[in-house]
Write a protein that holds these residues in place. Structure first.
Motif, short mmCIF file in Angstrom:
data_model
loop_
_atom_site.label_atom_id
_atom_site.label_comp_id
_atom_site.label_asym_id
_atom_site.label_seq_id
_atom_site.Cartn_x
_atom_site.Cartn_y
_atom_site.Cartn_z
N GLY A 1 0.77 -1.23 0.00
CA GLY A 1 0.00 0.00 0.00
C GLY A 1 0.80 1.28 0.00
N SER A 2 2.10 1.20 0.23
CA SER A 2 2.94 2.39 0.20
C SER A 2 3.82 2.35 -1.04
N SER A 3 4.30 3.51 -1.43
CA SER A 3 5.13 3.55 -2.64
C SER A 3 6.25 4.58 -2.49
N PHE A 4 7.30 4.38 -3.25
CA PHE A 4 8.39 5.33 -3.31
C PHE A 4 9.13 5.14 -4.63
N VAL A 5 9.97 6.10 -4.96
CA VAL A 5 10.68 6.08 -6.23
C VAL A 5 12.14 5.69 -6.00
N LEU A 6 12.67 4.83 -6.86
CA LEU A 6 14.08 4.43 -6.75
C LEU A 6 14.99 5.63 -6.96
N ASN A 7 15.94 5.75 -6.09
CA ASN A 7 16.91 6.85 -6.17
C ASN A 7 18.07 6.51 -7.09
N ASP A 8 18.36 5.19 -7.26
CA ASP A 8 19.50 4.72 -8.06
C ASP A 8 19.07 3.59 -8.99
N ASP A 9 19.91 3.34 -10.00
CA ASP A 9 19.77 2.09 -10.76
C ASP A 9 20.13 0.94 -9.81
N ILE A 10 19.33 -0.11 -9.83
CA ILE A 10 19.59 -1.27 -8.96
C ILE A 10 19.76 -2.51 -9.84
N PRO A 11 21.00 -3.00 -9.98
CA PRO A 11 21.20 -4.22 -10.78
C PRO A 11 20.51 -5.42 -10.12
N SER A 12 20.14 -6.37 -10.91
CA SER A 12 19.56 -7.62 -10.40
C SER A 12 20.46 -8.22 -9.32
N LYS A 13 19.88 -8.73 -8.25
CA LYS A 13 20.53 -9.37 -7.10
C LYS A 13 20.96 -8.37 -6.03
N HIS A 14 20.98 -7.08 -6.36
CA HIS A 14 21.41 -6.09 -5.39
C HIS A 14 20.22 -5.55 -4.60
N ILE B 1 30.61 -9.94 -3.44
CA ILE B 1 30.27 -8.52 -3.34
C ILE B 1 29.74 -7.99 -4.68
N LYS B 2 30.38 -8.38 -5.76
CA LYS B 2 29.95 -7.94 -7.09
C LYS B 2 28.51 -8.35 -7.38
N ASP B 3 28.10 -9.51 -6.84
CA ASP B 3 26.76 -10.01 -7.11
C ASP B 3 25.81 -9.84 -5.92
N GLY B 4 26.09 -8.84 -5.07
CA GLY B 4 25.08 -8.42 -4.12
C GLY B 4 25.24 -8.83 -2.68
N LEU B 5 26.28 -9.62 -2.33
CA LEU B 5 26.49 -10.03 -0.94
C LEU B 5 27.59 -9.15 -0.36
N ILE B 6 27.21 -8.06 0.30
CA ILE B 6 28.17 -7.02 0.63
C ILE B 6 28.72 -7.11 2.05
N THR B 7 28.11 -7.89 2.94
CA THR B 7 28.65 -8.09 4.29
C THR B 7 28.62 -9.57 4.63
N ASP B 8 29.45 -9.98 5.59
CA ASP B 8 29.46 -11.38 5.98
C ASP B 8 28.13 -11.79 6.60
N ALA B 9 27.54 -10.88 7.39
CA ALA B 9 26.26 -11.21 8.03
C ALA B 9 25.16 -11.41 6.99
#
Length: 548
Positions: free
Chosen positions: A31-44, A398-406
Motif C-alpha cells: 500500500g505504500s510507494s516510493f521512487v528508486l533513487n538509483d539504478d539497482i542491478p539484479s541481485k542487489h 560482493i559484485k553479485d550483491g552479498l556485501i557483508t558477511d552477516a
C-alpha cells in the motif's frame, strides 16, 4: 517474471531486485510507494526508507550491517555505504518447536546402496589410495598411472587429443587454422570397467603429515580415518614413509575410535621398511588388485532413506543464493530429518549473525554451548592474526550483491532449513546422531566439502550463483544454480536449476521435493552428478591455523 523485487522478511528494511531496475522506477509495497533513487542491478538491494549513519540494515529478519553514510529512500546499498554488523549471541533464549514437513510420499521409498558391516550404507563404492605424508604423493601418483587406464577409470583423453591436433596443424604450417580447431568433450561411460561394482579408485594427495604442528598431523590422521570409515569407501591402501609426524599408529587409533570392530580391507605399507621404491609399489599394486577382486563382490541393495547423510554446501554465492537454491536444499534437509536421515551444515564463518537462531534450535543446552564455544574460538583465532569473519565475502560475492558477511551468512544458513540442531561437531568428528548437524569448518569450499566427507556424508548438495567446479573424491556432489542464467551458461557443472523460484514458476517446497527425488536417483547409481562425470575430486585438509 511475476515480481521485480522482493522483501524477504516483514521486518527487513531492504528489498532485493529480482531484475534490473532503473532510477525513477516506482516501487509499491503493502500500500505504500516510493521512487528508486538509483539504478539497482539484479541481485542487489535498496533501502525502504532513509537511513542515517550507524542505522541498522536488516535482511532475512536479522541484523546484517550498518549504514556508513546517509542512504536516501530507494537508494542502493553497497560496500561504499554499508559495513558489516551482526547481533551478539549467548545461551538458548527461547523454547523451540518444529513442524516437520509431510514425508508420506517418501515413507516407503528406498535407494540402492552398498551396505557395510557397521550398518552404514554407501551411495557409491570406492577404493582409496592415500599417503600419510606428502613425501608419498609421487608414489600415489605412480599407482594412479598404473591403475586408472587399465581398470577403466581414467579421465577422457579429449584435451590430450586436442593438443595433438594443434601440434599437427602447427607442424603442417596451418597456423591460421588454430583458432578454428574445436574440442569435442566427452565423459567416461564406464563400459570398459574391469570391476563393475567398483565406482572408482580415488587417489588422495595432500601437503601435510609432517613439517607442521603435531595437532595438524593428528587432525590429518583423523580426517583420513573418517574417509576410510565413510560408507562410500570399501577399503584403502595407505602409503607411509615411516618417519613423519602423521604416524600409522595414530591413524589406526582414530579408526579404532570410529569403529572398534573395523573390518574393511586395509593395506598399509611403509617405504622405509619395504626398501626400494620398486618393492613398495609392486607390493601396493599387487595387494590392492587382490583386494579389488573381493570388494567387487559387493552389490547395491535397497536401503531406507534414513541412511542418507547429506552435506549442505554453497560456493560462489550470489544475491539470489539465499532466496532460491539455499532455502530449496534447506527444505531437503528438513525432509531428510523428518525421514530419520542426517544432514550436515558447515562453514562456521558463514553462520556469523545467525548464531542465536541456531542456538535456539539446538536440542539441548550441551549442544548449544558446544556451538557457542566453537564459534567464539574460531572468531578469536581469526582476530588474533588480524582477520575476522567480516572479511569473508569474496570479490565475486560482493559484485553479485552479498556485501557483508552477516548478509552472506543469513542466506547461507538457509541451507540448514528449519529443523532442530541435533548435534554440533568439531572438525574431523564423525556423525553420531541423525537430524541436522553443525560441523566446524572454514568457509573455503573445498576445505569444507573435504571435512564433510570425513565426517560421514554419503551425498552433497552444493549451491552456487556464480559457478564453482567443486567436487569430492568419494561423495557425489550435486550442483544447484541459484539462477537460470548460470544453469544455461555452465550446463556442464550444474545438475539442477533453482532459478524457477526467482521467476515464481516453482516454490521452494516444489524444488526441494524434486531435489530429493534426484538425490535418490544418484544415491542408487541410476544417475551421475556432473561433478562425478568431470572427475572433480577436490581434497584439501584444513590446517587448523586460520582459513576463512
Amino acid at each position: 517474471m511475476a515480481n521485480k523485487f522482493l522483501k524477504i522478511h516483514p521486518t527487513d528494511n531492504v528489498f532485493v531486485a529480482l531484475t534490473d531496475l532503473k532510477a525513477g522506477e516506482n516501487i509499491v509495497n503493502n500500500g505504500s510507494s516510493f521512487v528508486l533513487n538509483d539504478d539497482i542491478p539484479s541481485k542487489h538491494k535498496f533501502v525502504e526508507y532513509d537511513l542515517n549513519p550507524d542505522d541498522e540494515v536488516v535482511m532475512y529478519g536479522v541484523l546484517v550491517g550498518k549504514a556508513l553514510s546517509h542512504i536516501p529512500k530507494g537508494g542502493a546499498i553497497g560496500t561504499h555505504n554499508v559495513k558489516h554488523k551482526s547481533s551478539s549471541f549467548a545461551k538458548r533464549t527461547e523454547p523451540f518447536s518444529w513442524n516437520a514437513p509431510d514425508v508420506s510420499k517418501w515413507k516407503d521409498k528406498t535407494f540402492l546402496g552398498f551396505h557395510r558391516e557397521d550398518g552404514q550404507v554407501g551411495t557409491a563404492n570406492y577404493w582409496l589410495v592415500v599417503p600419510m605424508v606428502f613425501c608419498e604423493n609421487r608414489n600415489v601418483n605412480i599407482i594412479r598411472q598404473a591403475f586408472e587406464e587399465e581398470l577403466g577409470y581414467a579421465k577422457p583423453e579429449a584435451y590430450k587429443n586436442y593438443v595433438h591436433e594443434l601440434v599437427e596443424l602447427y607442424k603442417s604450417g596451418k597456423t591460421d587454422s588454430l583458432t578454428s580447431a574445436s574440442l569435442t568433450p566427452h565423459h567416461t561411460n564406464g563400459h570398459n570397467k574391469v570391476f563393475k561394482n567398483i565406482d572408482g579408485i580415488k587417489f588422495l594427495t595432500h601437503e601435510g603429515g609432517c613439517g607442521g604442528t603435531r595437532q595438524d598431523a593428528e587432525a590429518l590422521c583423523a580426517l583420513l580415518a573418517g574417509y576410510i570409515h565413510n560408507p562410500n569407501v570399501a577399503g584403502a591402501t595407505v602409503l607411509s614413509l615411516g618417519c613423519q609426524n602423521a604416524q600409522v599408529d595414530i591413524l589406526k587409533d582414530k579408526l579404532n575410535k570410529l569403529n572398534a570392530n573395523f573390518s574393511k580391507p586395509l593395506i598399509i605399507l611403509e617405504q622405509q621398511k619395504e626398501g626400494t621404491e620398486q618393492e613398495l609399489l609392486t607390493q601396493a599394486i599387487r595387494q590392492t588388485f587382490a583386494a579389488l577382486i573381493e570388494v567387487n563382490k559387493i552389490e547395491r541393495k535397497p536401503a531406507p532413506l534414513s541412511k542418507l547423510v547429506v552435506g549442505l554446501e554453497c560456493g560462489g554465492s550470489d544475491g539470489f543464493s539465499g532466496i532460491s537454491a539455499n532455502p530449496a536444499i534447506g527444505h531437503v534437509s528438513d525432509l531428510i530429518a523428518a525421514l530419520g536421515g542426517t544432514s550436515i551444515l558447515s562453514e562456521f564463518p558463514e553462520l556469523c549473525g545467525v548464531e542465536q537462531e541456531l542456538i535456539n534450535r539446538c536440542v539441548n543446552d550441551d549442544v548449544a554451548n558446544r556451538f557457542v564455544q566453537l564459534m567464539r574460538a574460531y572468531a578469536k583465532a581469526a582476530e588474533a592474526v588480524g582477520s575476522g569473519f567480516d572479511m569473508n565475502p569474496s570479490p565475486g560475492n560482493i559484485k553479485d550483491g552479498l556485501i557483508t558477511d552477516a548478509m552472506k551468512s543469513a542466506g547461507a544458513a538457509k541451507k540448514g532449513g528449519t529443523s532442530p540442531v541435533s548435534d554440533v561437531l568439531d572438525y574431523t568428528e564423525y556423525i553420531k546422531r541423525p537430524g541436522l548437524n553443525l560441523l566446524c569448518t572454514p568457509g573455503n569450499d573445498v576445505e569444507s566439502t573435504t571435512a564433510m566427507a570425513g565426517s560421514g556424508v554419503n551425498m552433497m548438495l552444493f549451491t552456487t550463483g556464480l559457478g564453482t567446479p567443486t567436487g569430492n573424491p568419494i561423495a557425489p556432489v550435486i550442483k544447484l544454480s541459484s539462477n537460470t542464467k548460470l544453469a544455461q551458461k555452465m550446463p556442464d557443472i550444474i545438475d539442477i536449476d533453482c532459478g524457477p523460484i526467482i521467476t515464481g514458476e516453482k516454490t521452494i517446497e516444489q524444488l526441494g521435493e524434486e531435489i530429493l527425488d534426484f538425490i535418490i536417483e544418484v544415491a542408487s547409481g541410476h544417475k551421475q552428478a556432473k561433478a562425478t562425470m568431470l572427475h572433480q575430486d577436490d581434497f584439501i585438509p584444513w590446517k587448523r591455523g586460520v582459513s576463512l
